[in-house]
Design a protein around this motif. Structure first.
Motif, PDB file in Angstrom:
ATOM      1  N   ILE A   1       0.824  -1.207   0.000  1.00  0.00           N
ATOM      2  CA  ILE A   1       0.000   0.000   0.000  1.00  0.00           C
ATOM      3  C   ILE A   1       0.861   1.261   0.000  1.00  0.00           C
ATOM      4  O   ILE A   1       0.481   2.288  -0.544  1.00  0.00           O
ATOM      5  CB  ILE A   1      -0.995  -0.021   1.191  1.00  0.00           C
ATOM      6  N   GLU A   2       2.050   1.168   0.583  1.00  0.00           N
ATOM      7  CA  GLU A   2       2.949   2.326   0.684  1.00  0.00           C
ATOM      8  C   GLU A   2       3.955   2.399  -0.465  1.00  0.00           C
ATOM      9  O   GLU A   2       4.645   3.395  -0.619  1.00  0.00           O
ATOM     10  CB  GLU A   2       3.708   2.276   2.018  1.00  0.00           C
ATOM     11  N   VAL A   3       4.045   1.355  -1.281  1.00  0.00           N
ATOM     12  CA  VAL A   3       5.031   1.311  -2.363  1.00  0.00           C
ATOM     13  C   VAL A   3       4.496   2.114  -3.554  1.00  0.00           C
ATOM     14  O   VAL A   3       3.336   1.948  -3.946  1.00  0.00           O
ATOM     15  CB  VAL A   3       5.302  -0.153  -2.778  1.00  0.00           C
TER      16      VAL A   3
END
Length: 178
Positions: free
Chosen positions: A33-35
């Motif tokens: 989700i943060e990539v």
């Protein structure tokens, strides 16, 4: 223990897809989700893949709860039923073999005889002689013809019960034919 055995009996491909889907959901929701996206359509693909994984998980749970547990219980019950009936047929056969063995003074524990040995055993008995079975309210000794007839009827009755159970259970009939 029942649930573990039931899970082991599920098709491995379905279980693999289920585990892969759970792993994918965890990977997407907690790590990816943060990539940042490498391609322009990465976010849309992630949403579609995530939805597909949720569908696979819900389908697996539905299949397991509604279909598989019932089939597994049925197969266990059917296995016990068939085992008891088959054991009754084998027990009847073993009793006949034991009595024939005693007439030809055979010390072996053979469960099956060849035709020559059976012929020798049948020559050793008199069809109307006393057999090792009592019948009737006065407990009269049956003759060998009555003994063999009784044992064949017991076996036929057990086989008929298995056949009737198979006719009642369509899945069992399909398994026998395939």
């Amino acid at each position: 223990m029942f649930l573990i055995n039931c899970l082991k009996a599920v098709n491995p491909t379905l279980t693999f897809l289920f585990v892969l889907s759970i792993f994918s959901i965890i990977l997407i929701d907690f790590f990816l989700i943060e990539v940042p996206e490498f391609v322009g359509w990465g976010a849309e693909f992630g949403k579609v893949w995530s939805s597909l994984c949720v569908s696979i998980i819900s389908s697996y749970i539905f299949y397991f709860v509604v279909v598989h547990i019932k089939e597994y219980k049925d197969s266990l019950n059917l296995g016990l039923y068939l085992s008891r009936k088959c054991q009754a047929v084998l027990s009847s056969h073993e009793q006949v073999m034991r009595e024939l063995r005693s007439k030809i003074e055979d010390d072996s524990n053979e469960k099956y005889y060849d035709l020559e040995t059976l012929h020798k055993a049948f020559l050793a008995i008199s069809p109307h002689g006393k057999a090792p079975m009592v019948i009737g309210p006065h407990l009269n000794n049956a003759n060998w013809l009555q003994f063999f007839y009784n044992k064949s009827q017991v076996s036929k009755d057990q086989i008929r019960k298995v056949y009737e159970q198979g006719k009642r259970d369509e899945r069992f009939s399909i398994r026998i034919s395939s």
